[in-house]
Design a protein around this motif. Structure first.
Motif, short mmCIF file in Angstrom:
data_model
loop_
_atom_site.label_atom_id
_atom_site.label_comp_id
_atom_site.label_asym_id
_atom_site.label_seq_id
_atom_site.Cartn_x
_atom_site.Cartn_y
_atom_site.Cartn_z
N ALA A 154 1.00 -1.54 0.00
CA ALA A 154 0.10 -0.30 0.10
C ALA A 154 0.77 0.93 0.19
N SER B 275 2.90 12.46 -4.88
CA SER B 275 3.80 11.59 -4.08
C SER B 275 3.96 11.79 -3.01
N LEU C 138 6.67 11.61 -1.65
CA LEU C 138 7.80 12.49 -0.78
C LEU C 138 7.85 12.86 -1.30
N ILE D 214 5.49 13.08 2.71
CA ILE D 214 5.46 12.23 4.62
C ILE D 214 6.32 12.78 5.26
N ASN E 183 3.54 0.71 5.03
CA ASN E 183 4.71 1.28 5.12
C ASN E 183 4.85 2.17 6.90
N TYR F 238 8.12 -1.30 -11.52
CA TYR F 238 7.06 -1.83 -12.67
C TYR F 238 7.20 -2.39 -13.77
N PRO G 69 1.71 0.59 -9.34
CA PRO G 69 0.92 0.79 -8.21
C PRO G 69 -0.10 1.08 -8.70
P1 C2E Z 1 9.36 2.25 -0.30
O1 C2E Z 1 8.70 2.29 0.35
O2 C2E Z 1 10.46 1.75 -0.90
O3 C2E Z 1 8.09 2.34 -2.04
C1 C2E Z 1 8.86 1.66 -3.11
C2 C2E Z 1 8.76 3.20 -4.08
O4 C2E Z 1 9.33 2.79 -4.96
C3 C2E Z 1 7.17 3.81 -3.95
O5 C2E Z 1 7.16 5.37 -4.33
C4 C2E Z 1 6.76 3.39 -5.78
O6 C2E Z 1 5.89 4.19 -6.64
C5 C2E Z 1 8.14 3.03 -6.15
N1 C2E Z 1 8.50 1.73 -7.20
C6 C2E Z 1 8.05 1.09 -7.58
N2 C2E Z 1 8.49 -0.05 -8.57
C7 C2E Z 1 9.43 1.26 -9.01
C8 C2E Z 1 10.33 1.21 -10.29
O7 C2E Z 1 9.74 0.08 -11.01
N3 C2E Z 1 11.01 1.54 -10.37
C9 C2E Z 1 11.13 3.10 -9.78
N4 C2E Z 1 12.18 3.65 -9.94
N5 C2E Z 1 9.79 3.08 -8.29
C10 C2E Z 1 9.10 2.31 -8.24
P2 C2E Z 1 6.29 6.26 -3.96
O8 C2E Z 1 4.33 5.71 -4.30
O9 C2E Z 1 6.66 7.32 -4.19
O10 C2E Z 1 6.51 6.16 -2.15
C11 C2E Z 1 7.62 7.19 -2.25
C12 C2E Z 1 7.88 6.47 -1.20
O11 C2E Z 1 7.13 6.78 0.34
C13 C2E Z 1 7.79 4.67 0.12
O12 C2E Z 1 9.18 4.13 -0.24
C14 C2E Z 1 7.82 5.35 0.91
O13 C2E Z 1 9.05 4.75 1.79
C15 C2E Z 1 7.23 5.96 1.73
N6 C2E Z 1 5.46 5.90 1.88
C16 C2E Z 1 4.56 5.76 1.03
N7 C2E Z 1 3.51 5.60 1.11
C17 C2E Z 1 3.49 5.75 2.58
C18 C2E Z 1 2.57 5.80 3.83
O14 C2E Z 1 2.14 5.01 3.29
N8 C2E Z 1 3.35 5.76 4.33
C19 C2E Z 1 5.05 5.65 5.43
N9 C2E Z 1 5.24 6.27 6.37
N10 C2E Z 1 5.32 5.65 4.29
C20 C2E Z 1 4.96 5.68 3.18
#
Ligand code: C2E
Ligand code: MG
Ligand code: MG
Ligand code: MG
Length: 281
Positions: free
Chosen positions: A68, A81, A83, A86, A126, A266, A271
């Motif tokens: 999620a 995003s 990023l 958060i 997360n 990806y 997502p």
């Molecule tokens: P994360 O937990 O390491 O999540 C993986 C991130 O990598 C996600 O970015 C996802 O969209 C991205 N990703 C997945 N596959 C690929 C790929 O093939 N290539 C690339 N370049 N990226 C990929 P997202 O969704 O932007 O989330 C970024 C970070 O934000 C997450 O890293 C996590 O640390 C935080 N985050 C997201 N949702 C939550 C949440 O509900 N609670 C908390 N505390 N943190 C969150």
């Protein structure tokens, strides 16, 4: 609200952990108050949404679960995003109510899928290190599990290596999580400041190889060696190993050759909305 922010900052400064994160002047005071207010409002107005990224078993190609991921569906700016908000939410403590919403929403969704499709799979959520300092986290978790009818054995909490900055607290909390049946994974593995000792002390089920090691896996010999070593480490410690950020077939093939269990990225699936996951199931 200004008083709230000051209080959270004071509280954060009290924790050694937080001194690592709080970057001075990253958010100018006026912007700070503004963003705080907007995030608070976003929560009250239900502007956050979750998207779900599928995870697969590499050898069997089987769908095994989802992670999620939060988005802010801003009325004017569209999807924002995590990023972009958060880190701030962590800094000012808003991650606590936001994180509570995420847990509740993810568990609720898992139960909807299960009731609808009659099949179960894992839901990873997360957890920010900041949430670990909430004295009632376990109670909250138990309450959410009961309320939503989520089976704890399918819930996985992703923590980063930053939780190891308070080893005692983390060990206690993670053990309690295990105690209620929830599993634990270490996210962004290999990028944090920590020793390997915590792998021995923590009740971990899975490690997620950070995507920075996967990005150039096809060409970079050092990345290949690091990834092989992390996989061997996981296997030797009886942990599942998942690679994140898999963007190509070549990367997936290498990971399979190295014996990596699972993958997310990806190349396998973006997502996506809960509806899209339903179609995929
Ligand atoms: P994360 O937990 O390491 O999540 C993986 C991130 O990598 C996600 O970015 C996802 O969209 C991205 N990703 C997945 N596959 C690929 C790929 O093939 N290539 C690339 N370049 N990226 C990929 P997202 O969704 O932007 O989330 C970024 C970070 O934000 C997450 O890293 C996590 O640390 C935080 N985050 C997201 N949702 C939550 C949440 O509900 N609670 C908390 N505390 N943190 C969150
Ligand atoms: Mg994650
Ligand atoms: Mg990650
Ligand atoms: Mg990450």
């Amino acid at each position: 609200k200004q008083a709230d922010i000051a209080m959270y900052q004071a509280k954060n400064q009290g924790e050694n952990l937080y001194q690592f994160y709080v970057k001075e002047n990253e958010y100018p005071a006026t912007e700070h108050v503004d963003l705080y207010r907007k995030l608070r409002k976003a929560l009250d107005n239900n502007e956050f949404v979750l998207v779900y990224q599928p995870q697969y078993d590499i050898a069997s190609k089987e769908f095994i679960g989802v992670e999620a991921l939060i988005r802010w569906n801003h009325p004017e700016k569209g999807l924002i995003s995590p990023l972009q908000f958060i880190p701030f939410a962590e800094e000012v403590g808003l991650i606590v109510p936001i994180g509570k919403w995420v847990l509740h929403e993810a568990c609720k969704q898992w139960r909807l899928w299960m009731d609808h499709f009659g099949r179960t799979f894992k839901m990873s959520v997360n957890l920010s290190s900041r949430q670990m300092y909430e004295p009632d986290l376990i109670e909250l978790m138990t309450q959410i599990l009961n309320e939503t009818g989520m089976d704890p054995h399918y819930l996985e909490i992703e923590v980063t290596e930053s939780i190891t900055m308070n080893l005692d607290r983390a060990t206690m909390l993670l053990s309690k999580l295990k105690g209620i049946g929830v599993s634990i994974s270490i996210d962004d593995f290999g990028t944090g400041f920590s020793s390997l000792a915590y792998l021995k002390n923590f009740p971990i089920d899975r490690i997620k190889i950070d995507r920075t090691f996967i990005k150039d896996l096809s060409n970079d010999i050092s990345d290949q060696n690091i990834v092989k070593t992390i996989i061997a480490l996981g296997i030797n410690l009886n942990l599942k190993v998942i690679a994140e950020g898999v963007e190509s077939e070549e990367q997936l093939t290498l990971l399979n050759d190295y014996g990596c269990h699972e993958a997310q990225g990806y190349f396998l699936g973006l997502p996506m909305s809960a509806d899209h996951i339903a179609k995929l199931i």
